[in-house]
Design a protein around this motif. Structure first.
Motif, mmCIF file in Angstrom:
data_model
loop_
_atom_site.group_PDB
_atom_site.id
_atom_site.type_symbol
_atom_site.label_atom_id
_atom_site.label_comp_id
_atom_site.label_asym_id
_atom_site.label_seq_id
_atom_site.Cartn_x
_atom_site.Cartn_y
_atom_site.Cartn_z
ATOM 1 N N GLY A 140 20.210 -4.852 3.721
ATOM 2 C CA GLY A 140 19.857 -4.960 5.131
ATOM 3 C C GLY A 140 18.962 -3.861 5.649
ATOM 4 O O GLY A 140 18.621 -3.849 6.840
ATOM 5 N N SER A 141 18.558 -2.931 4.796
ATOM 6 C CA SER A 141 17.694 -1.836 5.255
ATOM 7 C C SER A 141 16.271 -2.336 5.465
ATOM 8 O O SER A 141 15.799 -3.259 4.801
ATOM 9 C CB SER A 141 17.701 -0.681 4.256
ATOM 10 N N ARG A 142 15.595 -1.690 6.415
ATOM 11 C CA ARG A 142 14.205 -2.026 6.748
ATOM 12 C C ARG A 142 13.382 -0.767 6.539
ATOM 13 O O ARG A 142 13.568 0.228 7.240
ATOM 14 C CB ARG A 142 14.139 -2.481 8.208
ATOM 15 N N ASN A 143 12.479 -0.792 5.569
ATOM 16 C CA ASN A 143 11.792 0.417 5.119
ATOM 17 C C ASN A 143 10.279 0.260 5.249
ATOM 18 O O ASN A 143 9.747 -0.851 5.179
ATOM 19 C CB ASN A 143 12.161 0.690 3.661
ATOM 20 N N ALA A 144 9.598 1.394 5.418
ATOM 21 C CA ALA A 144 8.144 1.357 5.566
ATOM 22 C C ALA A 144 7.502 2.486 4.783
ATOM 23 O O ALA A 144 8.048 3.586 4.699
ATOM 24 C CB ALA A 144 7.749 1.444 7.041
ATOM 25 N N ILE A 145 6.336 2.181 4.209
ATOM 26 C CA ILE A 145 5.505 3.169 3.536
ATOM 27 C C ILE A 145 4.156 3.178 4.239
ATOM 28 O O ILE A 145 3.563 2.117 4.465
ATOM 29 C CB ILE A 145 5.304 2.836 2.044
ATOM 30 N N ILE A 146 3.673 4.365 4.582
ATOM 31 C CA ILE A 146 2.418 4.484 5.320
ATOM 32 C C ILE A 146 1.477 5.431 4.584
ATOM 33 O O ILE A 146 1.890 6.517 4.151
ATOM 34 C CB ILE A 146 2.658 5.011 6.742
ATOM 35 N N ALA A 147 0.227 5.027 4.439
ATOM 36 C CA ALA A 147 -0.818 5.866 3.852
ATOM 37 C C ALA A 147 -1.946 6.024 4.861
ATOM 38 O O ALA A 147 -2.102 5.190 5.759
ATOM 39 C CB ALA A 147 -1.346 5.245 2.560
ATOM 40 N N PRO A 148 -2.756 7.079 4.754
ATOM 41 C CA PRO A 148 -3.837 7.294 5.725
ATOM 42 C C PRO A 148 -4.868 6.170 5.742
ATOM 43 O O PRO A 148 -5.333 5.774 6.811
ATOM 44 C CB PRO A 148 -4.466 8.609 5.276
ATOM 45 N N LEU A 149 -5.237 5.663 4.569
ATOM 46 C CA LEU A 149 -6.299 4.674 4.463
ATOM 47 C C LEU A 149 -5.809 3.425 3.738
ATOM 48 O O LEU A 149 -4.837 3.470 2.976
ATOM 49 C CB LEU A 149 -7.494 5.257 3.698
ATOM 50 N N GLN A 150 -6.511 2.323 3.952
ATOM 51 C CA GLN A 150 -6.141 1.066 3.326
ATOM 52 C C GLN A 150 -6.155 1.169 1.800
ATOM 53 O O GLN A 150 -5.269 0.633 1.128
ATOM 54 C CB GLN A 150 -7.099 -0.043 3.783
ATOM 55 N N VAL A 151 -7.150 1.865 1.240
ATOM 56 C CA VAL A 151 -7.236 1.973 -0.213
ATOM 57 C C VAL A 151 -6.034 2.716 -0.779
ATOM 58 O O VAL A 151 -5.541 2.391 -1.867
ATOM 59 C CB VAL A 151 -8.562 2.666 -0.631
ATOM 60 N N GLN A 152 -5.521 3.709 -0.053
ATOM 61 C CA GLN A 152 -4.329 4.425 -0.498
ATOM 62 C C GLN A 152 -3.092 3.560 -0.357
ATOM 63 O O GLN A 152 -2.176 3.623 -1.188
ATOM 64 C CB GLN A 152 -4.193 5.722 0.294
ATOM 65 N N ALA A 153 -3.054 2.739 0.683
ATOM 66 C CA ALA A 153 -1.932 1.818 0.860
ATOM 67 C C ALA A 153 -1.881 0.809 -0.286
ATOM 68 O O ALA A 153 -0.793 0.418 -0.743
ATOM 69 C CB ALA A 153 -2.040 1.095 2.198
ATOM 70 N N GLU A 154 -3.047 0.407 -0.778
ATOM 71 C CA GLU A 154 -3.101 -0.540 -1.892
ATOM 72 C C GLU A 154 -2.563 0.075 -3.171
ATOM 73 O O GLU A 154 -1.931 -0.613 -3.990
ATOM 74 C CB GLU A 154 -4.529 -1.023 -2.083
ATOM 75 N N ILE A 155 -2.774 1.380 -3.357
ATOM 76 C CA ILE A 155 -2.208 2.066 -4.520
ATOM 77 C C ILE A 155 -0.685 2.010 -4.464
ATOM 78 O O ILE A 155 -0.012 1.711 -5.462
ATOM 79 C CB ILE A 155 -2.695 3.527 -4.578
ATOM 80 N N LEU A 156 -0.125 2.279 -3.298
ATOM 81 C CA LEU A 156 1.320 2.220 -3.116
ATOM 82 C C LEU A 156 1.840 0.797 -3.348
ATOM 83 O O LEU A 156 2.892 0.608 -3.962
ATOM 84 C CB LEU A 156 1.682 2.683 -1.709
ATOM 85 N N ARG A 157 1.106 -0.170 -2.844
ATOM 86 C CA ARG A 157 1.508 -1.565 -3.036
ATOM 87 C C ARG A 157 1.549 -1.904 -4.525
ATOM 88 O O ARG A 157 2.477 -2.577 -5.002
ATOM 89 C CB ARG A 157 0.523 -2.480 -2.302
ATOM 90 N N ASN A 158 0.570 -1.424 -5.278
ATOM 91 C CA ASN A 158 0.539 -1.688 -6.713
ATOM 92 C C ASN A 158 1.695 -1.008 -7.440
ATOM 93 O O ASN A 158 2.262 -1.570 -8.383
ATOM 94 C CB ASN A 158 -0.796 -1.234 -7.302
ATOM 95 N N TYR A 159 2.035 0.215 -7.016
ATOM 96 C CA TYR A 159 3.186 0.896 -7.606
ATOM 97 C C TYR A 159 4.457 0.072 -7.413
ATOM 98 O O TYR A 159 5.252 -0.119 -8.336
ATOM 99 C CB TYR A 159 3.378 2.274 -6.965
ATOM 100 N N MET A 160 4.658 -0.413 -6.189
ATOM 101 C CA MET A 160 5.878 -1.163 -5.896
ATOM 102 C C MET A 160 5.909 -2.484 -6.660
ATOM 103 O O MET A 160 6.964 -2.877 -7.183
ATOM 104 C CB MET A 160 5.999 -1.413 -4.398
ATOM 105 N N SER A 161 4.782 -3.168 -6.752
ATOM 106 C CA SER A 161 4.767 -4.441 -7.484
ATOM 107 C C SER A 161 5.035 -4.203 -8.967
ATOM 108 O O SER A 161 5.739 -4.995 -9.622
ATOM 109 C CB SER A 161 3.430 -5.160 -7.295
#
Length: 276
Positions: free
Chosen positions: A74-95
């Motif tokens: 039931g937890s609701r979590n968020a990851i934030i990066a400064p730029l979209q390209v950095q957010a995509e790196i995080l998304r790839n790590y999680m996938s």
């Protein structure tokens, strides 16, 4: 023991070394284990991490989030990066972590079939799980109004926090919700300058800080002495201090900040990927 019993035992014992290998096939160093443990098991509510470039702090936090999702239905979590390209790196790590972990794959709400389809589904910016937990990945670039309206009930992770603008941080802090003291705020950064909220949090008594300079990385086999010697010659002292000593510079001029960012890109090209 069944797989469920093995998991429950490891979670109870907070055996991060075992969990990282058993769940995600990742071998962690001593300090990486401590970083994952303090986040995954919510040892502290406010955590700031300054680590040598390419030490693997981002993938460590991704592993911590993966464990946190198992522990906190039931937890609701968020990851934030400064730029979209950095957010995509995080998304790839999680996938990558989801695809490598049968337990998370069984929990994630994906109906696709075939590896490529699964990979595409697992790479979504928002992912929900059958135990009611979820995570979303945002960028804080521009006016950052995309952050409005999303509140966390669990982990709020800021990657490269020193590069998130003060204007965006106002909106980020709102994401901690009506009960901010109950949620965990984790900030990761290279210490580019003191002119940002990350530095203020770094020196705040409310935050537990983790400092990982090159000496720690060298002792744990994350970098070689030869490469360090090369970088010490190739980089200006200020850049080496930020990237490898992980120390805040005294000079915060804009042109210096830009040169440091360029130096970071150059320094990372010949380093191995974290935790490979």
């Amino acid at each position: 023991m069944s797989h469920l019993e093995v998991l429950e035992s490891a979670l109870k014992e907070e055996d991060v070394d075992f969990l990282a290998q058993w769940l995600f096939q990742k071998k962690l160093t001593k300090t990486q284990i401590e970083i994952v443990r303090m986040i995954a098991f919510a040892k502290h509510k406010r955590i700031a991490i300054s680590a040598m470039t390419r030490y693997g702090k981002t993938i460590c936090v991704a592993i911590a989030l993966g464990i946190f999702l198992l522990l906190n239905p039931g937890s609701r979590n968020a990851i934030i990066a400064p730029l979209q390209v950095q957010a995509e790196i995080l998304r790839n790590y999680m996938s990558e972590l989801i695809l490598s972990c049968p337990i998370l794959m069984d929990m994630v709400e994906i109906e696709a079939e075939g590896y490529e389809a699964l990979k595409k589904e697992a790479s979504k910016k928002r992912q929900t799980f059958k135990n009611g937990s979820e995570y979303s990945i945002f960028s804080a670039e521009g006016d950052a109004f995309r952050l409005m309206g999303y509140g966390v009930n669990g982990l709020l992770i800021l990657d490269e926090a020193a590069l998130i603008s003060r204007e965006a941080r106002v909106k980020v802090n709102r994401m901690l919700g009506d009960n901010p003291d109950q949620n965990v705020l984790v900030e990761l950064a290279n210490p580019w300058s003191k002119d940002n909220d990350f530095f203020e949090d770094w020196i705040s008594p409310s935050f537990v800080t983790v400092h990982v300079p090159w000496q720690v990385a060298l002792s744990e086999g994350r970098i070689t002495r030869e490469f360090l010697d090369e970088q010490r010659i190739a980089l200006p002292p200020l850049a080496f201090g930020v990237l490898y000593d992980s120390k805040f510079p005294e000079d915060t001029e804009t042109d210096t900040l830009i040169s440091l960012k360029e130096a970071s890109e150059a320094a990372s090209r010949n380093l191995p990927d974290p935790l490979t």
